[in-house]
Design a protein around this motif. Sequence first.
Motif, short mmCIF file in Angstrom:
data_model
loop_
_atom_site.label_atom_id
_atom_site.label_comp_id
_atom_site.label_asym_id
_atom_site.label_seq_id
_atom_site.Cartn_x
_atom_site.Cartn_y
_atom_site.Cartn_z
N ASP A 106 0.85 -1.18 0.00
CA ASP A 106 0.00 0.00 0.00
C ASP A 106 0.89 1.23 0.00
OD1 ASP A 106 -2.55 1.31 0.20
OD2 ASP A 106 -2.32 1.46 2.34
N LYS A 107 2.16 1.04 -0.47
CA LYS A 107 3.08 2.17 -0.48
C LYS A 107 2.72 3.18 -1.56
CE LYS A 107 6.95 -0.36 1.58
NZ LYS A 107 8.31 -0.92 1.36
N GLY A 108 2.15 2.71 -2.68
CA GLY A 108 1.71 3.64 -3.72
C GLY A 108 0.66 4.62 -3.20
N PRO A 109 -0.44 4.11 -2.60
CA PRO A 109 -1.41 5.03 -2.01
C PRO A 109 -0.82 5.90 -0.90
CG PRO A 109 -2.42 2.89 -2.41
CD PRO A 109 -0.96 2.73 -2.70
N LEU A 110 0.12 5.37 -0.11
CA LEU A 110 0.76 6.18 0.93
C LEU A 110 1.50 7.36 0.30
CD1 LEU A 110 2.68 4.86 4.01
CD2 LEU A 110 3.67 6.65 2.61
N VAL A 111 2.20 7.10 -0.79
CA VAL A 111 2.91 8.18 -1.48
C VAL A 111 1.94 9.22 -2.01
CG1 VAL A 111 4.19 8.67 -3.62
CG2 VAL A 111 5.04 6.95 -2.02
N CYS A 112 0.79 8.79 -2.49
CA CYS A 112 -0.22 9.76 -2.97
C CYS A 112 -0.62 10.73 -1.86
CB CYS A 112 -1.44 9.02 -3.51
SG CYS A 112 -1.16 8.12 -5.04
N ILE A 113 -0.79 10.20 -0.66
CA ILE A 113 -1.14 11.05 0.48
C ILE A 113 0.01 12.01 0.79
CG2 ILE A 113 -1.65 11.08 2.96
CD1 ILE A 113 -2.96 8.31 2.58
N ALA A 114 1.22 11.46 0.90
CA ALA A 114 2.37 12.28 1.27
C ALA A 114 2.65 13.36 0.23
CB ALA A 114 3.59 11.38 1.45
N GLU A 115 2.49 13.02 -1.06
CA GLU A 115 2.71 14.02 -2.12
C GLU A 115 1.73 15.19 -1.97
OE1 GLU A 115 4.84 14.11 -4.96
OE2 GLU A 115 5.98 12.60 -3.85
N ALA A 116 0.47 14.86 -1.67
CA ALA A 116 -0.54 15.91 -1.51
C ALA A 116 -0.20 16.83 -0.35
CB ALA A 116 -1.91 15.28 -1.30
N VAL A 117 0.16 16.26 0.78
CA VAL A 117 0.46 17.06 1.98
C VAL A 117 1.72 17.89 1.74
CG1 VAL A 117 1.11 16.94 4.41
CG2 VAL A 117 -0.71 15.45 3.53
N GLU A 118 2.76 17.27 1.19
CA GLU A 118 4.02 17.99 0.97
C GLU A 118 3.82 19.18 0.04
OE1 GLU A 118 8.36 17.89 1.76
OE2 GLU A 118 6.59 16.98 2.69
N SER A 119 3.04 18.98 -1.02
CA SER A 119 2.84 20.07 -1.98
C SER A 119 2.00 21.19 -1.38
CB SER A 119 2.18 19.53 -3.26
OG SER A 119 0.87 19.04 -3.00
N LEU A 120 0.99 20.84 -0.60
CA LEU A 120 0.16 21.88 0.03
C LEU A 120 0.97 22.67 1.06
CD1 LEU A 120 -3.21 19.94 0.42
CD2 LEU A 120 -2.81 21.95 -1.01
N LEU A 121 1.83 21.99 1.79
CA LEU A 121 2.69 22.69 2.75
C LEU A 121 3.62 23.65 2.02
CD1 LEU A 121 3.58 19.76 5.17
CD2 LEU A 121 2.29 21.81 5.77
N ALA A 122 4.13 23.23 0.87
CA ALA A 122 5.01 24.10 0.09
C ALA A 122 4.30 25.36 -0.37
CB ALA A 122 5.56 23.33 -1.11
N GLU A 123 2.97 25.26 -0.53
CA GLU A 123 2.17 26.41 -0.96
C GLU A 123 1.71 27.27 0.23
OE1 GLU A 123 -1.03 24.68 -3.16
OE2 GLU A 123 0.33 23.65 -4.55
N GLY A 124 2.06 26.85 1.45
CA GLY A 124 1.64 27.60 2.63
C GLY A 124 0.20 27.37 3.03
N PHE A 125 -0.38 26.25 2.57
CA PHE A 125 -1.79 25.99 2.84
C PHE A 125 -2.00 25.59 4.29
CE2 PHE A 125 -5.33 23.00 3.15
CZ PHE A 125 -6.36 23.73 2.59
N GLU A 126 -3.10 26.09 4.88
CA GLU A 126 -3.53 25.68 6.22
C GLU A 126 -4.91 25.04 6.12
OE1 GLU A 126 -4.37 27.54 10.69
OE2 GLU A 126 -4.42 28.84 8.93
N PRO A 127 -5.06 23.80 6.57
CA PRO A 127 -6.37 23.15 6.43
C PRO A 127 -7.41 23.78 7.35
CG PRO A 127 -4.87 21.76 7.69
CD PRO A 127 -4.05 22.92 7.17
N ALA A 128 -8.66 23.73 6.90
CA ALA A 128 -9.75 24.28 7.70
C ALA A 128 -9.94 23.50 8.99
CB ALA A 128 -11.04 24.29 6.89
N ARG A 129 -9.66 22.19 8.93
CA ARG A 129 -9.80 21.33 10.11
C ARG A 129 -8.57 20.45 10.24
NH1 ARG A 129 -15.22 18.44 8.87
NH2 ARG A 129 -15.42 19.71 7.00
N ASP A 130 -8.39 19.87 11.40
CA ASP A 130 -7.26 18.97 11.60
C ASP A 130 -7.28 17.85 10.57
OD1 ASP A 130 -6.54 20.47 13.77
OD2 ASP A 130 -6.84 18.88 15.26
N VAL A 131 -6.11 17.48 10.12
CA VAL A 131 -5.94 16.34 9.22
C VAL A 131 -4.97 15.37 9.88
CG1 VAL A 131 -5.14 15.56 6.95
CG2 VAL A 131 -6.35 17.75 7.16
N TYR A 132 -5.37 14.12 9.99
CA TYR A 132 -4.51 13.07 10.54
C TYR A 132 -4.07 12.13 9.43
CZ TYR A 132 -6.02 14.34 15.30
OH TYR A 132 -6.25 15.01 16.48
#
Length: 438
Positions: A106-132
């Motif tokens: 399930d490493k492929g789906p894990l990478v999909c999650i990590a890519e999304a979070v890493e890219s949003l952090l690079a854009e300075g995004f703050e989520p409206a609610r906690d994300v775990y």
Amino acid sequence: MTAAERLAELIACRTVSAPGERDEAQFVAFRETFAGLYPRLHEALELTEFDGGTLLFRWPGRTSADPLVLMAHYDVVPAPAEQWDRDPFSGTIEGGFVHGRGALDDKGPLVCIAEAVESLLAEGFEPARDVYLSFGADEEVFGRGASDVVDHLESAGVRPWLVSDEGGAIVDDALPGVSAMTAMVAIVEKGSVDVGLLARGGGGHASTPSRHGTTARLARAVVRIERHPATPHLSDPVLQMLDALAELVPRPAGALLRRARRANRPAAELLARLGKETAAIVRTTMAVTQLSGSPARNVLATEARANVNVRLAIGDTKQHLVARLERLLRGLDVEVERVDGDDPPPVSRTDNDAWRALGDAIAVLGPDIHVVPYVQTGGTDSRHFTRISDSVYRFAPLHMTRAQRDSIHAPNEKVAVETLERGSAFHRALITGLGERP
């Protein structure tokens, strides 16, 4: 570095979960590699590591109420190299695919999650609610990691609004006659139970065998199990699946699917004959996975054992299973020695904002993808989260052909490079869409 290249590095970590094959140094190497590949994620998110290596990241949002949980696991099943066309832990990128154990599960789906979070952090995004982010280290052996995470969240009063884990995928062959692209989202999974069967006898020298010995009686039990499958039945989640697919199938097949509620047994028997995937959805399955007998070639077994891996259909229970096995094995002098596992978890909702948000996120994967609820036949860590959420969904945002689905837990597993990018877009949509929901 691309998502495919990062996945290749993670595949190279041999995080095999199996008795006698788990190398803790490889799990440490995975966590260290993961931290190096996704530095923003590790710097910005709060990390709790549980015994055994399960990881829980918290990305603080503007409010802690109604958080989102994104799940994956980084342990994998064994991959005997002699059965593969390539080294299963090389992470080779070739022909538009990343090859290796864990590419889909399930490493492929894990990478999909990590890519999304890493890219949003690079854009300075703050989520409206906690994300775990809950990344398991023992999912393949039904370990305690995910249960420990749920205990931790429950003690903190956390009740997730939506939980997304592995499970279904984007397919173009959901049923014979369905040519549309469908996102198969499991709203429940079957119960997973292991049953131990035991036959006892006097043993002795193999040169003077007695009739009806332990192994012979156990063999008859195995054959009876094989010859008497459980009666198929359409549970409500399966009926929801058929209702959704009926809109995608031309007449007369579509009309037949719409009448399934009024003709439960015939429709269930038809699905059971269509193939192993649909058969597993409509009935409890029993597969003998392990056998043991004498410790020596010339010694009669005093005890012979079999493990039966059972996947309970929705509505079935361990209690019903034991009663059925006792009737089936009557007269064989074979006993049910143990019953380990769980009944099916609760069915998640499809009438709320969480389900609609999932559909909105799936829409970014491509035009004309139809969301279809269904029953997951395999077990996932997300079953534990049904204790604290009524919206637990099992869907990997990857396109998988039938051959790719068949490669999960089998040789030559691979994931398309381009589908990893779309998978990341799905998780970005889920995270950024939190502010649009109550």
